[in-house]
Design a protein around this motif. Structure first.
Motif, PDB file in Angstrom:
ATOM      1  N   ASP A 235      21.096  84.529 113.883  1.00 39.67           N
ATOM      2  CA  ASP A 235      20.088  83.776 115.043  1.00 39.67           C
ATOM      3  C   ASP A 235      20.755  82.488 115.452  1.00 39.67           C
ATOM      4  O   ASP A 235      20.707  82.200 116.936  1.00 39.67           O
ATOM      5  CB  ASP A 235      19.283  84.596 115.224  1.00 39.67           C
ATOM      6  CG  ASP A 235      18.302  86.090 115.548  1.00 39.67           C
ATOM      7  OD1 ASP A 235      19.501  86.789 115.523  1.00 39.67           O
ATOM      8  OD2 ASP A 235      17.442  86.398 116.173  1.00 39.67           O
ATOM      9  N   ASP A 236      20.236  81.972 114.539  1.00 35.77           N
ATOM     10  CA  ASP A 236      20.283  80.070 115.084  1.00 35.77           C
ATOM     11  C   ASP A 236      21.770  79.610 114.959  1.00 35.77           C
ATOM     12  O   ASP A 236      22.128  78.727 115.703  1.00 35.77           O
ATOM     13  CB  ASP A 236      19.545  79.413 113.822  1.00 35.77           C
ATOM     14  CG  ASP A 236      17.644  79.840 114.234  1.00 35.77           C
ATOM     15  OD1 ASP A 236      17.044  79.287 115.481  1.00 35.77           O
ATOM     16  OD2 ASP A 236      16.982  79.938 113.334  1.00 35.77           O
ATOM     17  N   TYR A 237      22.752  80.314 113.926  1.00 34.63           N
ATOM     18  CA  TYR A 237      24.265  80.064 113.787  1.00 34.63           C
ATOM     19  C   TYR A 237      24.893  80.807 115.408  1.00 34.63           C
ATOM     20  O   TYR A 237      25.821  80.033 116.460  1.00 34.63           O
ATOM     21  CB  TYR A 237      24.734  80.597 113.163  1.00 34.63           C
ATOM     22  CG  TYR A 237      24.609  80.657 111.305  1.00 34.63           C
ATOM     23  CD1 TYR A 237      24.698  79.286 110.999  1.00 34.63           C
ATOM     24  CD2 TYR A 237      23.506  81.548 110.517  1.00 34.63           C
ATOM     25  CE1 TYR A 237      24.372  79.224 109.637  1.00 34.63           C
ATOM     26  CE2 TYR A 237      23.544  80.837 109.894  1.00 34.63           C
ATOM     27  CZ  TYR A 237      23.715  79.971 108.731  1.00 34.63           C
ATOM     28  OH  TYR A 237      23.320  79.423 107.229  1.00 34.63           O
ATOM     29  N   ARG A 238      24.198  81.310 116.361  1.00 40.89           N
ATOM     30  CA  ARG A 238      24.250  82.013 116.717  1.00 40.89           C
ATOM     31  C   ARG A 238      24.474  80.824 118.853  1.00 40.89           C
ATOM     32  O   ARG A 238      25.043  80.797 119.220  1.00 40.89           O
ATOM     33  CB  ARG A 238      23.664  83.527 117.534  1.00 40.89           C
ATOM     34  CG  ARG A 238      24.603  84.491 116.327  1.00 40.89           C
ATOM     35  CD  ARG A 238      24.394  85.724 117.258  1.00 40.89           C
ATOM     36  NE  ARG A 238      24.882  86.765 116.724  1.00 40.89           N
ATOM     37  CZ  ARG A 238      24.565  87.437 115.858  1.00 40.89           C
ATOM     38  NH1 ARG A 238      23.032  87.549 115.607  1.00 40.89           N
ATOM     39  NH2 ARG A 238      24.558  88.436 114.600  1.00 40.89           N
ATOM     40  N   ARG A 239      23.150  79.895 118.370  1.00 41.06           N
ATOM     41  CA  ARG A 239      22.728  79.094 118.956  1.00 41.06           C
ATOM     42  C   ARG A 239      23.160  77.903 118.669  1.00 41.06           C
ATOM     43  O   ARG A 239      23.754  77.274 119.689  1.00 41.06           O
ATOM     44  CB  ARG A 239      20.843  78.735 119.506  1.00 41.06           C
ATOM     45  CG  ARG A 239      20.520  80.291 119.333  1.00 41.06           C
ATOM     46  CD  ARG A 239      18.710  79.551 119.459  1.00 41.06           C
ATOM     47  NE  ARG A 239      18.816  78.825 120.623  1.00 41.06           N
ATOM     48  CZ  ARG A 239      17.678  77.966 120.961  1.00 41.06           C
ATOM     49  NH1 ARG A 239      16.571  78.064 119.620  1.00 41.06           N
ATOM     50  NH2 ARG A 239      17.802  76.900 121.696  1.00 41.06           N
ATOM     51  N   ILE A 240      23.832  77.538 117.351  1.00 39.10           N
ATOM     52  CA  ILE A 240      23.876  75.789 117.074  1.00 39.10           C
ATOM     53  C   ILE A 240      25.548  76.077 117.612  1.00 39.10           C
ATOM     54  O   ILE A 240      26.234  74.981 118.046  1.00 39.10           O
ATOM     55  CB  ILE A 240      23.661  75.717 116.109  1.00 39.10           C
ATOM     56  CG1 ILE A 240      22.189  75.677 115.568  1.00 39.10           C
ATOM     57  CG2 ILE A 240      24.286  74.279 115.174  1.00 39.10           C
ATOM     58  CD1 ILE A 240      21.667  75.479 114.194  1.00 39.10           C
ATOM     59  N   ALA A 241      26.521  77.657 117.468  1.00 38.23           N
ATOM     60  CA  ALA A 241      27.570  77.110 116.777  1.00 38.23           C
ATOM     61  C   ALA A 241      28.368  76.396 118.821  1.00 38.23           C
ATOM     62  O   ALA A 241      29.488  75.922 118.533  1.00 38.23           O
ATOM     63  CB  ALA A 241      28.538  77.982 116.454  1.00 38.23           C
ATOM     64  N   PRO A 242      27.655  77.189 119.955  1.00 35.60           N
ATOM     65  CA  PRO A 242      28.511  76.580 120.973  1.00 35.60           C
ATOM     66  C   PRO A 242      27.915  75.269 121.415  1.00 35.60           C
ATOM     67  O   PRO A 242      29.184  74.904 122.318  1.00 35.60           O
ATOM     68  CB  PRO A 242      27.909  77.681 121.679  1.00 35.60           C
ATOM     69  CG  PRO A 242      27.465  78.514 121.300  1.00 35.60           C
ATOM     70  CD  PRO A 242      26.981  78.256 119.504  1.00 35.60           C
ATOM     71  N   ALA A 243      27.072  74.333 120.930  1.00 37.49           N
ATOM     72  CA  ALA A 243      27.254  72.682 121.146  1.00 37.49           C
ATOM     73  C   ALA A 243      27.806  71.752 120.101  1.00 37.49           C
ATOM     74  O   ALA A 243      28.246  70.998 120.955  1.00 37.49           O
ATOM     75  CB  ALA A 243      25.945  72.499 120.866  1.00 37.49           C
ATOM     76  N   LEU A 244      28.973  72.838 119.239  1.00 37.10           N
ATOM     77  CA  LEU A 244      29.358  71.941 118.253  1.00 37.10           C
ATOM     78  C   LEU A 244      30.669  71.168 119.312  1.00 37.10           C
ATOM     79  O   LEU A 244      30.737  70.243 118.519  1.00 37.10           O
ATOM     80  CB  LEU A 244      29.951  72.585 117.078  1.00 37.10           C
ATOM     81  CG  LEU A 244      29.557  72.935 116.233  1.00 37.10           C
ATOM     82  CD1 LEU A 244      29.566  73.724 114.631  1.00 37.10           C
ATOM     83  CD2 LEU A 244      27.682  72.030 115.398  1.00 37.10           C
TER      84      LEU A 244
END
Length: 275
Positions: A212-221
């Motif tokens: 779940d948290d990878y899905r939220r973080i990846a687009p911001a990188l």
């Protein structure tokens, strides 16, 4: 009772519940004596066992982690204060710092971002490695931010480290040369044992698949990474393919790194596609 006898008896008691009973006993006795472990080992014959030692052993027998009992944990080249409000830093996470060292070589990252900073372990290890760098640590927990800020101050890094409350990268502006991320990645129904049973659930679990948290973080990188920069993201041993796909979908180049045990432990994400 002499120190040698006390340690032997403590090891016997701890063996059923610990993979490292001798180390546990030595660390707890050193803590009770308010000395470091090396001093304990060198001065065993000169020391007496303090009354509080048995109480520390009792706490360990309940499964409470050594780091929470002593309030300290070594990580990379620094020693950190830890509380039950933060995840206990582990040697596996040093893989992220090693990956950054390989990436930057003789260069130094100027700006560092640590998402989900917890105790501040990753950011403070990086700042101790690169004296010219500054960094920001973000955590959703006010208690964790307080622990991290205290660690920065104790290490003399408070002037280069800024800690703030936040929900991952929301509201963050870049760019950053180095982004460090150790998010929760355990599936909700995973069977757990050992120290993690005492650690904060919010730092461990991330939905049904642990993603779940990878899905939220990846687009911001992509918007946060500076040209030539990198993000180092810790993963579970079986998550290389799933998390790599999430990062590649954002147009990032991705390469894995293994920890000392040979497990996939870190993904390095860079601007641009994989080679």
């Amino acid at each position: 009772m002499g120190v040698a006898v006390a340690l032997r008896e403590a090891v016997e008691r701890l063996t059923p519940i610990s993979a490292t009973p001798r180390l546990d006993a030595e660390l707890l006795l050193a803590h009770a004596l308010r000395i470091d472990r090396n001093t304990l080992l060198l001065r065993q014959r000169d020391l007496s066992v303090p009354p509080g030692f048995d109480a520390l052993i009792q706490r360990r027998l309940t499964g409470e982690p050594i780091a929470y009992i002593t309030g300290t944990r070594d990580f990379w080249t620094i020693s950190l204060h830890v509380t039950p409000d933060v995840l206990i830093p582990r040697p596996d996470s040093e893989t992220l710092i090693e990956a950054a060292l390989d990436h930057f070589g003789p260069r130094s990252p100027a700006r560092i971002l640590d998402l989900g900073t917890g105790s501040g372990a990753l950011l403070l290890a990086a700042l101790s490695q690169w004296p010219q760098a500054t960094g920001t640590g973000v955590d959703i927990s006010p208690a964790a931010v307080a622990v991290a800020q205290g660690n920065a101050d104790r290490l003399g890094l408070g002037g280069r480290a800024n800690f703030r409350l936040g929900d991952w990268a929301e509201g963050m502006g870049g760019p950053f040369d180095l982004i460090l991320v150790n998010p929760p990645y355990i599936a909700r129904d995973a069977a757990l044992a050992g120290d993690v049973l005492h650690e904060p659930e919010t730092a461990l679990f991330a939905g049904a698949e642990g993603l779940d948290d990878y899905r939220r973080i990846a687009p911001a990188l992509p918007r946060l990474l500076a040209p030539g920069g990198m993000a180092a993201m810790e993963i579970g041993h079986d998550q290389r393919l799933s998390v790599s796909a999430l990062l590649a979908d954002q147009g990032l180049g991705v390469s894995p790194r293994r920890d000392l045990a040979g497990h996939d432990r870190c993904l390095v994400a860079t601007p641009g596609p994989s080679a």
